[in-house]
Enzyme design. Structure first.
Site, PDB file in Angstrom:
ATOM      1  N   HIS A 184      44.613  30.450  41.911  1.00 31.83           N
ATOM      2  CA  HIS A 184      44.446  31.689  41.134  1.00 31.83           C
ATOM      3  C   HIS A 184      45.780  32.095  40.502  1.00 31.83           C
ATOM      4  O   HIS A 184      45.839  32.465  39.329  1.00 31.83           O
ATOM      5  CB  HIS A 184      44.021  32.852  42.042  1.00 31.83           C
ATOM      6  CG  HIS A 184      42.641  32.734  42.620  1.00 31.83           C
ATOM      7  ND1 HIS A 184      42.375  32.981  43.942  1.00 31.83           N
ATOM      8  CD2 HIS A 184      41.458  32.430  42.043  1.00 31.83           C
ATOM      9  CE1 HIS A 184      41.076  32.840  44.153  1.00 31.83           C
ATOM     10  NE2 HIS A 184      40.496  32.493  43.023  1.00 31.83           N
ATOM     11  N   LYS A 208      28.183  37.785  47.552  1.00 35.90           N
ATOM     12  CA  LYS A 208      29.202  37.402  48.535  1.00 35.90           C
ATOM     13  C   LYS A 208      29.548  38.612  49.388  1.00 35.90           C
ATOM     14  O   LYS A 208      29.449  39.751  48.938  1.00 35.90           O
ATOM     15  CB  LYS A 208      30.457  36.899  47.823  1.00 35.90           C
ATOM     16  CG  LYS A 208      30.252  35.606  47.069  1.00 35.90           C
ATOM     17  CD  LYS A 208      31.571  35.169  46.433  1.00 35.90           C
ATOM     18  CE  LYS A 208      31.394  33.905  45.617  1.00 35.90           C
ATOM     19  NZ  LYS A 208      32.625  33.564  44.883  1.00 35.90           N
ATOM     20  N   ARG A 257      37.993  24.369  37.518  1.00 38.03           N
ATOM     21  CA  ARG A 257      38.536  23.284  38.351  1.00 38.03           C
ATOM     22  C   ARG A 257      37.807  21.971  38.045  1.00 38.03           C
ATOM     23  O   ARG A 257      38.273  21.160  37.281  1.00 38.03           O
ATOM     24  CB  ARG A 257      38.409  23.639  39.838  1.00 38.03           C
ATOM     25  CG  ARG A 257      39.346  24.758  40.269  1.00 38.03           C
ATOM     26  CD  ARG A 257      38.961  25.321  41.604  1.00 38.03           C
ATOM     27  NE  ARG A 257      37.595  25.826  41.562  1.00 38.03           N
ATOM     28  CZ  ARG A 257      37.005  26.487  42.543  1.00 38.03           C
ATOM     29  NH1 ARG A 257      37.637  26.709  43.664  1.00 38.03           N
ATOM     30  NH2 ARG A 257      35.774  26.921  42.417  1.00 38.03           N
ATOM     31  N   SER A 295      38.948  29.901  47.539  1.00 36.79           N
ATOM     32  CA  SER A 295      39.095  30.944  48.560  1.00 36.79           C
ATOM     33  C   SER A 295      38.227  30.623  49.767  1.00 36.79           C
ATOM     34  O   SER A 295      38.627  30.858  50.911  1.00 36.79           O
ATOM     35  CB  SER A 295      38.689  32.304  47.992  1.00 36.79           C
ATOM     36  OG  SER A 295      39.559  32.676  46.965  1.00 36.79           O
TER      37      SER A 295
HETATM   38  O1  PNS Z   1      35.794  34.640  42.167  1.00 33.48           O
HETATM   39  P1  PNS Z   1      34.349  34.767  41.807  1.00 33.48           P
HETATM   40  O2  PNS Z   1      33.519  35.163  43.022  1.00 33.48           O
HETATM   41  O3  PNS Z   1      33.811  33.584  41.088  1.00 33.48           O
HETATM   42  O4  PNS Z   1      34.270  36.023  40.791  1.00 33.48           O
HETATM   43  C1  PNS Z   1      33.041  36.421  40.286  1.00 33.48           C
HETATM   44  C2  PNS Z   1      33.198  37.615  39.363  1.00 33.48           C
HETATM   45  C3  PNS Z   1      33.773  38.806  40.097  1.00 33.48           C
HETATM   46  C4  PNS Z   1      34.087  37.234  38.221  1.00 33.48           C
HETATM   47  C5  PNS Z   1      31.768  37.887  38.836  1.00 33.48           C
HETATM   48  O5  PNS Z   1      30.906  38.062  39.914  1.00 33.48           O
HETATM   49  C6  PNS Z   1      31.709  39.115  37.950  1.00 33.48           C
HETATM   50  O6  PNS Z   1      32.032  39.039  36.771  1.00 33.48           O
HETATM   51  N1  PNS Z   1      31.286  40.250  38.538  1.00 33.48           N
HETATM   52  C7  PNS Z   1      31.129  41.501  37.848  1.00 33.48           C
HETATM   53  C8  PNS Z   1      29.643  41.820  37.681  1.00 33.48           C
HETATM   54  C9  PNS Z   1      29.133  41.190  36.406  1.00 33.48           C
HETATM   55  O7  PNS Z   1      29.589  41.448  35.312  1.00 33.48           O
HETATM   56  N2  PNS Z   1      28.133  40.304  36.564  1.00 33.48           N
HETATM   57  C10 PNS Z   1      27.545  39.593  35.479  1.00 33.48           C
HETATM   58  C11 PNS Z   1      28.274  38.304  35.215  1.00 33.48           C
HETATM   59  S1  PNS Z   1      27.313  37.334  34.129  1.00 33.48           S
END
Ligand code: PNS
Length: 338
Positions: A184, A208, A257, A295
């Site tokens: 990250h 999660k 990745r 993570s």
């Molecule tokens: O590290 P991660 O778990 O891949 O991060 C995921 C994250 C936080 C980027 C994603 O869940 C997110 O954008 N959450 C905000 C809610 C949202 O906008 N959801 C629609 C995405 S299409």
């Protein structure tokens, strides 16, 4: 002097107007976070036609009115008693443009506020005539940006921005960061070298169940990005597109990745594009050595007492070892030992 109002000394004011002199012959001036209104009043007395003062502190507003009365300039001035954000909204409803905008926030801008400050710069752009200037007084350190011309007057640094310098490219770098990894951090660094400002958005994927609350995950990121002047960290609630809009961001940065990341990232990018077409998703390829770093792998290794050195930034190693080796999900507030 009302509390929280930083005076602009006569000497600073004198030198500032002398250096600005070449740019102006009249027009309108906006004095945002006016304090006692010294800058706007000086501008009026030097030939500017009209001034708008925006100040939320009642005592400061009383001082501006008194100063305008004494200098017999009140009929060319308008005083709005409200915070800067609200004041800009009021101005958004008008066609008035300014030749000169003074921006003198009475506090040092904290890293978390830098993005909203930049967002304000971008908003001020539309309030400025094409050859207008924004004059930003920033205490004793220049803004963490290479734009504008900064001059030091004793303990005060004043930066003058031209209109074209006020558009800032802001990117949001979202994730769960449970915890932030070396992978990250590499992506955040590379994003910070491409954009004027990067807001790391600590979000929650509802599917999660993070081991640490978002604010604590954010603190760990703040710790490992301390050396990056143009990075701030915010907790993101709700949709990414809404957060990006609030921050004035043009792009979302995602690290990619392996091929296995692609499908879900592609889906999210498409959905976000549907929700907010002006927002671009930009992918940065992870370094090969981080290809298999995640993570979830860090959490698992830490839980079973394995070595996480090299996987998470050194500055948070002990905290990660301690927190993520616990079986229970109940985490006490972190202490400061990192
Ligand atoms: O590290 P991660 O778990 O891949 O991060 C995921 C994250 C936080 C980027 C994603 O869940 C997110 O954008 N959450 C905000 C809610 C949202 O906008 N959801 C629609 C995405 S299409």
């Amino acid at each position: 002097m009302p509390p929280g109002v930083r005076p602009t000394t006569d000497r600073v004011r004198e030198s500032l107007f002398n250096s600005l002199g070449q740019f102006f012959d009249g027009g309108d001036v906006l004095d945002l976070y006016s304090g006692t209104g010294a800058l706007g009043i000086e501008a009026l007395s030097r030939g500017f036609e009209r001034a708008v003062f925006i100040e939320k502190d009642a005592r400061a507003v009383a001082a501006i009115r008194e100063n305008l009365r004494k200098t017999k300039l009140a009929d060319r001035a308008e005083v709005l008693r409200m915070d800067a954000e609200r004041g800009l909204e009021v101005l958004d409803g008008r066609s008035q443009q300014f030749n000169l905008i003074f921006l003198d926030p009475p506090y040092r801008i904290a890293p978390a506020q830098v993005a909203s400050m930049f967002c304000m710069f971008s908003r001020l752009r539309s309030r400025l005539v094409p050859d207008g200037r924004v004059v930003y007084e920033s205490g004793d350190t220049p803004p963490e940006d290479s734009r504008g011309v900064s001059r030091r007057y004793g303990r005060t640094v004043v930066t003058v921005f031209e209109r074209d310098e006020l558009t800032l490219n802001i990117a949001v770098c979202p994730g769960s960061f449970d915890p932030v990894t070396e992978g990250h951090l590499d992506i955040i660094r590379r994003a910070a070298s491409l954009f004027d400002h990067v807001v790391v958005a600590v979000g929650g994927n509802p599917r999660k169940h993070p081991k640490l609350p978002a604010a604590e995950r954010g603190r760990l990121i703040e710790k490992v990005t301390e050396d990056l002047d143009n990075v701030s960290v915010e907790v993101m609630r709700g949709l990414l597109v809404d957060f990006a809009r609030e921050q004035g961001a043009k792009a979302v940065i995602k690290g990619l990745r392996a091929v296995s990341d692609f499908e879900s990232e592609f889906e999210q990018a498409q959905l976000n594009h549907t929700l907010y077409p002006e927002l671009e998703t930009v992918f940065i390829m992870a370094e090969a050595k981080h290809s298999f770093l995640s993570s979830s792998a860090v959490r698992e290794i830490a839980l079973f007492g394995g070595e996480v050195r090299g996987l998470v930034p050194e500055g948070i190693l002990e905290t990660v070892r301690e927190i993520y080796s616990r079986e229970d999900g109940k985490i006490q507030k972190l202490d400061d030992k990192g």
